[in-house]
Design a protein around this motif. Structure first.
Motif, PDB file in Angstrom:
ATOM      1  N   SER A 171      64.194  70.297  24.832  1.00 44.18           N
ATOM      2  CA  SER A 171      63.129  70.359  23.838  1.00 44.18           C
ATOM      3  C   SER A 171      62.195  71.535  24.087  1.00 44.18           C
ATOM      4  O   SER A 171      61.437  71.533  25.068  1.00 44.18           O
ATOM      5  CB  SER A 171      62.338  69.051  23.898  1.00 44.18           C
ATOM      6  N   ASN A 205      69.512  59.879  20.399  1.00 41.25           N
ATOM      7  CA  ASN A 205      69.209  60.410  21.737  1.00 41.25           C
ATOM      8  C   ASN A 205      69.301  59.328  22.796  1.00 41.25           C
ATOM      9  O   ASN A 205      69.959  59.485  23.832  1.00 41.25           O
ATOM     10  CB  ASN A 205      67.800  61.032  21.702  1.00 41.25           C
ATOM     11  N   ASP A 252      65.049  60.649  11.623  1.00 41.72           N
ATOM     12  CA  ASP A 252      64.506  61.387  12.759  1.00 41.72           C
ATOM     13  C   ASP A 252      65.551  62.453  13.062  1.00 41.72           C
ATOM     14  O   ASP A 252      66.612  62.175  13.608  1.00 41.72           O
ATOM     15  CB  ASP A 252      64.290  60.437  13.931  1.00 41.72           C
ATOM     16  N   LYS A 290      64.155  71.263  19.039  1.00 41.29           N
ATOM     17  CA  LYS A 290      65.574  71.067  19.386  1.00 41.29           C
ATOM     18  C   LYS A 290      66.424  71.951  18.455  1.00 41.29           C
ATOM     19  O   LYS A 290      66.564  73.132  18.689  1.00 41.29           O
ATOM     20  CB  LYS A 290      65.947  69.590  19.261  1.00 41.29           C
TER      21      LYS A 290
HETATM   22  N1  F0G Z   1      62.710  62.210  18.108  1.00 45.28           N
HETATM   23  C1  F0G Z   1      63.717  62.430  18.981  1.00 45.28           C
HETATM   24  C2  F0G Z   1      65.084  61.921  18.677  1.00 45.28           C
HETATM   25  C3  F0G Z   1      63.461  63.140  20.175  1.00 45.28           C
HETATM   26  O1  F0G Z   1      64.456  63.344  21.024  1.00 45.28           O
HETATM   27  C4  F0G Z   1      62.153  63.625  20.414  1.00 45.28           C
HETATM   28  C5  F0G Z   1      61.840  64.366  21.635  1.00 45.28           C
HETATM   29  C6  F0G Z   1      61.149  63.367  19.463  1.00 45.28           C
HETATM   30  C7  F0G Z   1      61.469  62.660  18.316  1.00 45.28           C
HETATM   31  C8  F0G Z   1      59.732  63.830  19.650  1.00 45.28           C
HETATM   32  O2  F0G Z   1      59.621  65.181  19.436  1.00 45.28           O
HETATM   33  O3  F0G Z   1      58.921  66.133  21.648  1.00 45.28           O
HETATM   34  O4  F0G Z   1      58.693  67.454  19.527  1.00 45.28           O
HETATM   35  O5  F0G Z   1      57.208  65.544  19.967  1.00 45.28           O
HETATM   36  N2  F0G Z   1      62.613  64.415  22.629  1.00 45.28           N
HETATM   37  C9  F0G Z   1      62.454  65.205  23.833  1.00 45.28           C
HETATM   38  C10 F0G Z   1      63.532  64.842  24.825  1.00 45.28           C
HETATM   39  C11 F0G Z   1      61.094  65.232  24.424  1.00 45.28           C
HETATM   40  O6  F0G Z   1      63.459  65.313  25.980  1.00 45.28           O
HETATM   41  O7  F0G Z   1      64.485  64.141  24.468  1.00 45.28           O
HETATM   42  P1  F0G Z   1      58.557  66.130  20.204  1.00 45.28           P
END
Ligand code: F0G
Length: 458
Positions: free
Chosen positions: A52, A185, A214, A257
């Motif tokens: 990220s 994720n 999402d 991402k």
């Molecule tokens: N949704 C998903 C599926 C994510 O993987 C993340 C962040 C977010 C929302 C939130 O987004 O960090 O821009 O505020 N995932 C990162 C990770 C932090 O390491 O998987 P964000």
């Protein structure tokens, strides 16, 4: 002779990384209370903490940065970004935010009220946090097979229609939105099939419930649909993405991402009522509607990044690198959530450190061992991250205990993948000598994994 596969880019700028000695790492990890989030990045050789905001931008993105318009209102950069998002997704209304969780904050402020129920395929932790913060309930409706790490399924991120129907039926009139995360994720970067997207959206719409995607890794998801789902082989990644969004009502996106930028996010929707309601929260939380927490130059870089990542060769390079690492782990017999995810490999720590009791956090222990072995910073997605039950205050040991090897985009070469696999093999080969884990000496009440402190047990 058939030519081997190689990256769809060449390298224009490099950043030095340094190895360290085991003695240095022992000391640094001790000072960091055995929590990798407390390490300085200079103490890390290969950083797999997250994908990220850690990717490398292209020459095209850097040149777009120079064209950024930093006007407070009506910046040209906003219109480049908005028109790109409209074109890719088909969603008319677009609100920029500074990252993904900010998009969740703005949208959820407008639509989620206390006591409501929000089903989803394993909500990401900030998503879940934003639901629970509003005194609403997040219910996981991922297919149960996703929890068997050794089962090979092409779309292990799918929603169980049966579980979803049950939630919709039992909470009629109290479900403001369903959240469909692509890729999923939490269960290992696993994709959702087009058929499942179509069926989930149709079922929700039957109950009058809108679907928010999402979309942090929607391009990775589209790649898996193209390569794994009947009927999509000849479609472009852009066509597949457009079809995915055509069934949904809105999206929130962490652009850090698949947007190939270091910071940014947005909401996009076809629902004018949601747009009007969310606008009111964007201004106080994020900023005016034509920048919402982003610089003008960042919106320009994002517009280019989204287009670039939709190119087949670009996304193929990305996924194939993760699969290359997985093939090395296969060679060494190291268990992980199968098949390899889009952005990461989720190593099954429970199956490796079998002598470390769950009360001593096997995945956190393995994360520390991997750092001590070679200076590789992975991240625990397991019992520490799961936090305590809010009522009983007991640790939640019911889920999976993973070490996530998360691969930044366009940053490391396959030689680095070889180093990661070899380091993990060395730890794996001495797994039976690792019999003790960690004890928590300090923890925060919520989202403890970032700041938790541990003592190594001997
Ligand atoms: N949704 C998903 C599926 C994510 O993987 C993340 C962040 C977010 C929302 C939130 O987004 O960090 O821009 O505020 N995932 C990162 C990770 C932090 O390491 O998987 P964000």
């Amino acid at each position: 002779m058939e030519l081997p596969f190689a990256e769809a880019w060449k390298i224009k700028m490099v950043e030095t990384i340094r190895k360290s000695t085991r003695e240095e790492r022992e000391q640094w990890l001790e000072e960091a209370h055995n929590n990798i989030f407390m390490l300085k990045s200079d103490q890390v050789y290969i950083d797999l903490c997250t994908d990220s905001g850690t990717g490398a931008m292209s020459d095209r993105q850097w040149s777009a940065m120079m064209m950024g318009d930093e006007s407070y209102a009506g910046a040209r950069s906003f219109f480049h970004f908005r028109d790109t998002v409209r074109d890719i997704t088909g969603f008319e209304y677009v609100i920029p935010t500074h990252q993904g969780r900010a998009a969740e904050n703005v949208l959820f402020s407008a639509i989620i009220k206390p006591g409501m129920v929000v089903p989803g395929n394993a909500h990401f932790d900030t998503t879940k946090g934003h639901i629970e913060f509003r005194k609403a309930k997040a219910i996981d409706v991922t297919i149960p097979e996703a929890h068997d790490t050794q089962l090979e399924l092409p779309f292990k991120g799918n929603v169980s229609l049966e579980l979803l129907k049950k939630v919709l039926e039992e909470n009629k009139g109290n479900v403001p939105v369903m959240i469909l995360t692509v890729t999923n994720n939490t269960v290992g970067g696993q994709p959702v099939s087009m058929q499942n997207i179509r069926e989930v959206c149709a079922l929700c719409h039957e109950y009058g419930v809108p679907v928010n995607m999402d979309s942090a890794r929607f391009i990775e998801n589209a790649y898996f649909i193209k390569t794994r789902e009947e009927g999509y082989q000849d479609k472009t990644i852009a066509e597949i993405a457009r079809e995915m969004f055509s069934y949904a009502d809105s999206m929130t996106m962490s652009a850090k991402k698949d947007g190939l930028v270091n910071m940014g996010g947005f909401i996009a929707t076809r629902k004018q009522d949601w747009y009007e309601a969310a606008k009111a929260f964007c201004i106080p939380f994020e900023g005016f509607l034509t920048y919402g927490g982003m610089n003008g130059r960042d919106m320009d870089a994002l517009a280019v990044g989204l287009r670039e990542n939709l190119e087949f060769d670009m996304i193929e390079t990305r996924i194939r690198q993760v699969q290359y690492l997985a093939s090395k782990l296969d060679e060494y017999g190291i268990p992980y959530q199968r098949p390899a995810g889009g952005h990461a490999i989720f190593v099954d720590a429970d199956k490796i450190l079998t002598k470390v009791p769950k009360e001593e956090f096997p995945a956190q222990t393995l994360t520390c061992e991997l750092y001590l072995e070679a200076g590789i910073r992975a991240c625990e997605i397991g019992y520490v991250l799961a936090d305590r039950d809010p009522v009983t205050r007991e640790n939640r040991f019911g889920g999976l205990d993973f070490v996530r090897l998360c691969i930044p985009r366009r940053v490391y070469t396959n030689n680095h993948m070889d180093v990661i696999a070899a380091a993990l093999k060395n730890v794996f080969d001495r797994r039976d000598t690792i019999t003790r884990g960690l004890e928590i000496t300090w923890e925060a009440e919520l989202m403890r994994h970032f700041t938790c402190q541990f003592r190594r047990l001997k």
